[in-house]
Motif scaffolding. Structure first.
Motif, PDB file in Angstrom:
ATOM      1  N   UNK A  64       0.989  -1.137   0.421  1.00 33.83           N
ATOM      2  CA  UNK A  64      -0.316  -0.099   0.110  1.00 33.83           C
ATOM      3  C   UNK A  64       0.946   1.419  -0.611  1.00 33.83           C
ATOM      4  N   UNK A  65       2.471   1.384  -0.157  1.00 35.67           N
ATOM      5  CA  UNK A  65       3.080   1.634  -0.211  1.00 35.67           C
ATOM      6  C   UNK A  65       3.212   2.864   1.424  1.00 35.67           C
ATOM      7  N   UNK A  66       3.831   1.615   2.443  1.00 35.37           N
ATOM      8  CA  UNK A  66       4.410   2.473   3.271  1.00 35.37           C
ATOM      9  C   UNK A  66       5.834   2.709   3.248  1.00 35.37           C
ATOM     10  N   UNK A  76       9.261   0.015  -3.163  1.00 38.12           N
ATOM     11  CA  UNK A  76       8.445   0.260  -4.487  1.00 38.12           C
ATOM     12  C   UNK A  76       7.123  -0.964  -3.999  1.00 38.12           C
ATOM     13  N   UNK A  77       6.048  -0.301  -5.295  1.00 40.81           N
ATOM     14  CA  UNK A  77       4.733  -1.409  -4.737  1.00 40.81           C
ATOM     15  C   UNK A  77       4.164  -1.708  -6.307  1.00 40.81           C
ATOM     16  N   UNK A  78       3.500  -2.731  -6.537  1.00 41.05           N
ATOM     17  CA  UNK A  78       2.856  -2.721  -8.023  1.00 41.05           C
ATOM     18  C   UNK A  78       1.316  -2.100  -8.250  1.00 41.05           C
ATOM     19  N   UNK A 126      -3.545   3.531 -12.650  1.00 44.76           N
ATOM     20  CA  UNK A 126      -2.659   3.197 -13.586  1.00 44.76           C
ATOM     21  C   UNK A 126      -1.718   2.458 -12.733  1.00 44.76           C
ATOM     22  N   UNK A 127      -0.923   3.533 -11.805  1.00 46.36           N
ATOM     23  CA  UNK A 127       0.344   2.785 -10.636  1.00 46.36           C
ATOM     24  C   UNK A 127       0.173   3.289  -9.448  1.00 46.36           C
ATOM     25  N   UNK A 128       0.834   3.622  -8.666  1.00 48.67           N
ATOM     26  CA  UNK A 128       1.611   4.116  -7.521  1.00 48.67           C
ATOM     27  C   UNK A 128       2.623   6.099  -8.037  1.00 48.67           C
TER      28      UNK A 128
END
Length: 411
Positions: free
Chosen positions: A56-58, A70-72, A368-370
């Protein structure tokens, strides 16, 4: 269909705000997330297992090496300043839901003693100082004093022994104090003490003076009664009421069910993390529009207990629950927002909340992305973002805020 689920991990900060040291200079080193990760790696011999929080981007908003950089997943991740004075669960949730806390201040009772004394006297009460200290004895039975269990100046209490006075009388005094109090909460407390309350009065941090409530025996002797009287707020201009008036079903889970106002909301109060997560997942299964606001309280309790390992174990439970929510919130327009209400660093050397930035992690299935978001000035932006995702007008919230990482739903 649009479902928005807000999960507030209570006391989950990600680094001190610039003014964190005003009250306690050592708090400039506060970092609940980072210090819990460090302590648990040392204690468990492994990093904490937080794959969903990482996805989730922590790790995008906290530099700890145990978090993925990184995150997908289609997420927007940032951090938020608190947007209210001090570091308090009630103020944090009210601000997040759209309340205007601009008139709420941090103040010791001593700074308003004459005003409080006057309003109580005008209401017909007998009021005197206790041994010259800056706290009041009302009608010979009830103490009005600084709350010593939260940061100095956040809350005031009206406390009485229930063998000497009924709780209705304590509550009436608290309500009178509330009419003049500039602080976030006035708390009425009644219980059975091990002796006269005057024996348990002590100085607190920041020049406060109050009742050492745990020492009185109130918490262990049974019969405790408590009522929180919050600052006057326009709850009709908060997110739950805004959603309910638009026909969106609202569910409040955990501590959120106790402190947020919405007459038509389904309430699922709970403290146990597994129970909180189960109620949240159940509510997220809605077949139509829905707003769910859940509070995971046990992380905050671990902070108060200065138990970093317990905090870490609760975070792993939360991560597993978030995995179940992600699998449910997979349609365009759905939102999962994970955030905090303040910090509570269990390694900082005291049992109070810490004034920290909190993460704002937003899952957006249609994106579309992060995206890395700039810092938000206030938790109010969480409410605005949730309102927009539900197709509501964020301008209806009382405190004004920005939409972050989520565009309004097409009508």
């Amino acid at each position: 269909m649009s479902r928005t689920v807000i999960v507030v991990v209570d006391g989950f900060g990600i680094g001190a705000m610039p003014d964190a040291g005003v009250l306690r200079p050592g708090d400039l080193a506060a970092d609940t997330c980072g210090h819990v990760l460090d302590r648990c790696r040392e204690a468990f011999g492994r990093p904490l297992r937080l794959p969903v929080l990482g996805a989730l981007g922590l790790g995008l908003v906290h530099p700890h090496p145990d978090l993925a950089r990184r995150t997908r997943l289609p997420v927007a991740a940032g951090r938020a300043a608190l947007g209210y004075p001090g570091a308090d669960t009630f103020a944090g949730h009210q601000t997040m839901m759209g309340a205007d806390f601009s008139r709420v201040t941090v103040a010791r009772l001593a700074e308003h003693l004459d005003e409080v004394r006057r309003v109580l006297t005008d209401a017909g009460h007998q009021v005197e100082l206790l041994d010259g200290k800056p706290l009041l004895v009302v009608d010979g039975t009830v103490l009005v004093h600084d709350n010593l269990e939260a940061d100095p100046g956040i809350n005031w209490n009206a406390s009485g022994r229930l063998d000497a006075v009924g709780f209705d009388a304590v509550l009436s005094i608290a309500r009178t104090v509330r009419t003049i109090a500039p602080v976030a909460r006035v708390i009425a407390v009644g219980g059975h003490a091990d002796g006269p309350l005057s024996a348990f009065v002590r100085p607190g941090d920041g020049g406060t003076v109050g009742l050492d409530t745990p020492a009185t025996g109130f918490y262990r002797n049974g019969g405790l009664q408590v009522q929180h009287l919050g600052a006057e707020l326009d709850h009709t201009r908060q997110l739950p009421e805004l959603a309910a008036r638009a026909g969106v079903p609202v569910t409040l889970v955990g501590k959120a069910a106790d402190i947020l106002v919405c007459e038509t909301a389904v309430r699922r109060p709970a403290v146990d993390t597994a129970e909180v997560l189960a109620h949240t997942v159940e509510a997220a299964r809605s077949a139509g529009d829905a707003l769910v606001v859940a509070n995971v309280q046990e992380t905050d309790l671990a902070g108060h207990q200065q138990d970093a390992e317990r905090h870490g174990r609760i975070l792993e439970q939360v991560d597993a629950g978030l995995a179940a929510l992600l699998s449910l919130l997979s349609e365009a327009g759905d939102r999962l927002i994970v955030t905090g209400d303040h910090g509570n660093d269990p390694t900082i050397g005291h049992a109070f909340h810490t004034r920290e930035y909190v993460p704002v992690l937003i899952h957006r299935p249609e994106a579309a992305g992060a995206e890395l978001l700039p810092d938000a000035a206030s938790l109010a932006d969480v409410g605005a973002t949730a309102a927009a995702a539900l197709g509501l007008d964020p301008a209806g919230l009382a405190n004004g805020a920005e939409i972050r990482g989520a565009a309004p739903r097409a009508s």
